[in-house]
Design a protein around this motif. Sequence first.
Motif, PDB file in Angstrom:
ATOM      1  N   CYS A  76      30.192  52.730  45.995  1.00  0.00           N
ATOM      2  CA  CYS A  76      29.661  51.404  45.661  1.00  0.00           C
ATOM      3  C   CYS A  76      28.314  51.440  44.960  1.00  0.00           C
ATOM      4  O   CYS A  76      27.753  50.388  44.632  1.00  0.00           O
ATOM      5  N   ALA A 134      27.868  45.374  47.371  1.00  0.00           N
ATOM      6  CA  ALA A 134      27.095  46.331  48.160  1.00  0.00           C
ATOM      7  C   ALA A 134      25.616  45.980  48.232  1.00  0.00           C
ATOM      8  O   ALA A 134      24.856  46.664  48.925  1.00  0.00           O
ATOM      9  N   LEU A 187      33.640  49.648  51.737  1.00  0.00           N
ATOM     10  CA  LEU A 187      33.368  49.410  50.316  1.00  0.00           C
ATOM     11  C   LEU A 187      33.802  50.579  49.441  1.00  0.00           C
ATOM     12  O   LEU A 187      34.042  50.402  48.245  1.00  0.00           O
TER      13      LEU A 187
END
Length: 308
Positions: free
Chosen positions: A224, A248, A221
């Motif tokens: 995030c 997330a 990610l």
Amino acid sequence: MPTSTRPATPADAVAVTALMNRVDELEIGRPETDLHTVLADLEHPDTDLERDSWLVQDGERLLAYGLLWDPSGGERIDVDLYALPSRRAETELILAAMEARALEKARVNGAARAVVHLHLNATPTLDTGLLKERGWRTVRRYHVLHRPLDAARDPLPEPPAGVRVRGCTTEADRMRVHALHQESFAGHFDFQPRPYETWLHDLGARQLDWNLVWIVTADGLGDCGFLIARDDREAMGWIRSIGLLPAARGRGLAGFLLRHAFGVFAARGRDTVGLGVDTRNATGAPRLYERHGLGLHYAVDTWETVVG
């Protein structure tokens, strides 16, 4: 001596803080307004104090204080209003002036009407009957929550697997937090997008300890989420904002960031931490905070009127 009305200036910050703390004492039982927050409002670069602020005095005694600002550049206008009990006439005077000024500012922005928001304690010193008579209504409720801290009970947590947290140490980090804030809060009630410099001022960046701002990164990610905390309130440590990008959420990252803030505050010797939350927050934040031991301190209602 009759009461008098005039605009506020930064030199009035001490008197305004005293009035707001008197209101705090009546509404929540203790003073919790800090001088630096009042001064930041009075020094906001986008506020014309001559036209956007009001003080009502009886001699040297301050009875009421109002402030108006334009967070949207459109129809949304925000106001603050603090008045001692049984000051209906002074309250109505400021409300009428605020409503007229809000419509003026909205029309300058190109809007046909002004949608005005005022945040008040759920049991305020201000006469809410007067608000209803003038067409105001409640549209949202927020809870201010708090929690005791203890260094032995609140150690710094270990990050989950694949998760890292870093401090906000560079200008690039600050700009990244701004971008994360704007994206993670975009769907929230009352959110108004702000460019970086305006966001910094609204955040009180000059007084902010950037060691209490963290960015969370997760495998797959990248950056995030974030948490912004403050340690400049006398009453308690304060978590100003916590946000995660939609992708997330549901991974335990918000809880981790909360526990991280708890551990830092406890290590600093703080015995209480607090934050505010929209009771209708769609991300599940109220339940998250309850699970982490945060309980109700007091409630705040958003009042709204439409002028135009």
